[in-house]
Design an enzyme around this catalytic site. Structure first.
Site, PDB file in Angstrom:
ATOM      1  N   ASP A   1       0.862  -1.193   0.000  1.00 47.90           N
ATOM      2  CA  ASP A   1       0.000   0.000   0.000  1.00 47.90           C
ATOM      3  C   ASP A   1       0.889   1.231   0.000  1.00 47.90           C
ATOM      4  OD1 ASP A   1      -2.310   1.639   0.196  1.00 47.90           O
ATOM      5  OD2 ASP A   1      -2.038   1.802   2.348  1.00 47.90           O
ATOM      6  N   SER A   2       0.263   2.369  -0.238  1.00 46.88           N
ATOM      7  CA  SER A   2       0.988   3.644  -0.232  1.00 46.88           C
ATOM      8  C   SER A   2       1.264   4.110   1.189  1.00 46.88           C
ATOM      9  CB  SER A   2       0.150   4.706  -0.950  1.00 46.88           C
ATOM     10  OG  SER A   2      -1.061   4.918  -0.237  1.00 46.88           O
TER      11      SER A   2
ATOM     12  N   CYS B   1     -10.776   3.971   0.196  1.00 49.32           N
ATOM     13  CA  CYS B   1      -9.321   4.032   0.369  1.00 49.32           C
ATOM     14  C   CYS B   1      -9.007   3.186   1.598  1.00 49.32           C
ATOM     15  CB  CYS B   1      -8.876   5.481   0.597  1.00 49.32           C
ATOM     16  SG  CYS B   1      -7.151   5.669   1.105  1.00 49.32           S
TER      17      CYS B   1
ATOM     18  N   HIS C   1      -6.817   3.416   3.762  1.00 40.17           N
ATOM     19  CA  HIS C   1      -6.494   4.204   4.958  1.00 40.17           C
ATOM     20  C   HIS C   1      -7.761   4.551   5.766  1.00 40.17           C
ATOM     21  CE1 HIS C   1      -2.570   4.914   3.056  1.00 40.17           C
ATOM     22  NE2 HIS C   1      -2.153   5.501   4.159  1.00 40.17           N
TER      23      HIS C   1
ATOM     24  N   GLU D   1      -1.305   9.096   7.954  1.00 38.27           N
ATOM     25  CA  GLU D   1       0.114   8.727   7.918  1.00 38.27           C
ATOM     26  C   GLU D   1       0.902   9.427   9.037  1.00 38.27           C
ATOM     27  OE1 GLU D   1       2.165   6.709   5.873  1.00 38.27           O
ATOM     28  OE2 GLU D   1       0.295   5.807   5.172  1.00 38.27           O
TER      29      GLU D   1
ATOM     30  N   CYS E   1      -4.450  -1.092  -1.960  1.00 38.21           N
ATOM     31  CA  CYS E   1      -4.545   0.340  -2.223  1.00 38.21           C
ATOM     32  C   CYS E   1      -5.522   0.507  -3.377  1.00 38.21           C
ATOM     33  CB  CYS E   1      -3.157   0.868  -2.615  1.00 38.21           C
ATOM     34  SG  CYS E   1      -3.146   2.549  -3.250  1.00 38.21           S
TER      35      CYS E   1
END
Length: 259
Positions: A9-10, A182, A184, A150, A72
């Protein structure tokens, strides 16, 4: 088969998928890449997203992964077709859960909170067209949310202010389902539950992805034996402590890796 499940994932968001996979497949080892140095992917060009996805895939394959979960939404929508064509292992992708939302909604109005890279992709539009006939899909780019997650600022004032800005127009339109587009965003569910009326259903893809992973492993004869020596290795190319704060449990090793 003892080889690990690869996940990338990012950043830390895909750990929401990782947790579902670990829960559903307790005998499987995993190898997770948090590409936080390049987060968010949603702001990048299709070509940049593709190159990052290739880099992550090749790292996971070089470390022996038997299947790769592209944890992602943005990377799935922009790169998974290429990855499936060019690499020999099965790939599991993530896309916004439009179908369950369309089946669940009573007001026929569904909100989708996602990154720019997901909302602008052809896969997202094809999925919406296929499953959301007669449904109003209200799209909202969650600009800035990934960066705050993040930075471990899920419960910050800044996060609540951003979410208020994004949610109010959808609430004004009487949505009764909010799709988190997403990986996240599931980390925002406690905050969203505080902010949203009780009659709004929050939908994410985590459990469905874990179920699909199990199905593909079974189909390809790739399931690990119950005697598998379990190990969960998670790498980040940014802040190790932040990734550690999102995962816990036995047999876990979290460390820094330049990639």
């Amino acid at each position: 088969m003892h080889s690990p499940i690869g996940i990338f994932d990012s950043g830390v968001g895909g750990t929401s998928i990782w947790k579902e996979v670990v829960k559903m497949l307790p005998h499987e080892s995993t190898l997770y890449l948090a590409d936080s140095a390049n987060a968010p992917y949603g702001e990048k060009s299709k070509e940049e997203i593709l190159q990052l996805s290739i880099k992550n895939t090749e790292l996971l394959l070089n470390r022996g992964c038997k299947i790769i979960i592209v944890a992602c939404n943005t990377a799935t929508t922009n790169a998974i077709d290429y990855l499936r064509e060019h690499y020999p292992v099965p790939f599991i992708g993530i896309e916004p859960a439009i179908k369950p939302a369309a089946l669940h909604t009573k007001t026929k109005k569904v909100g989708v909170l996602a990154t720019k890279g997901t909302l602008s992709s052809s896969l997202f539009h094809n999925t919406s067209k296929l499953f959301a006939e007669g449904i109003t899909v209200l799209e909202q780019e969650g600009k800035g949310l990934v960066e705050l997650i993040e930075a471990n600022k899920v419960y910050s004032t800044e996060m609540r202010e951003l979410l208020t800005t994004f949610l109010n127009p959808m609430l004004d339109q009487q949505i009764d389902c909010l799709v988190l587009g997403c990986t996240h965003y599931p980390y925002l569910i406690p905050v969203l539950k505080e902010m949203l009326p009780d009659d709004i259903t929050i939908i994410d893809s985590g459990e469905a992805v874990a179920r699909q992973t199990k199905t593909i492993l079974e189909k390809n004869g790739l399931l690990a034996p119950e005697t598998n020596h379990l190990k969960h290795t998670l790498y980040t190319n940014k802040n190790v402590d932040i990734l550690k704060s999102f995962v816990d449990g036995p047999n876990i090793e979290v460390s820094h890796l330049e990639f």
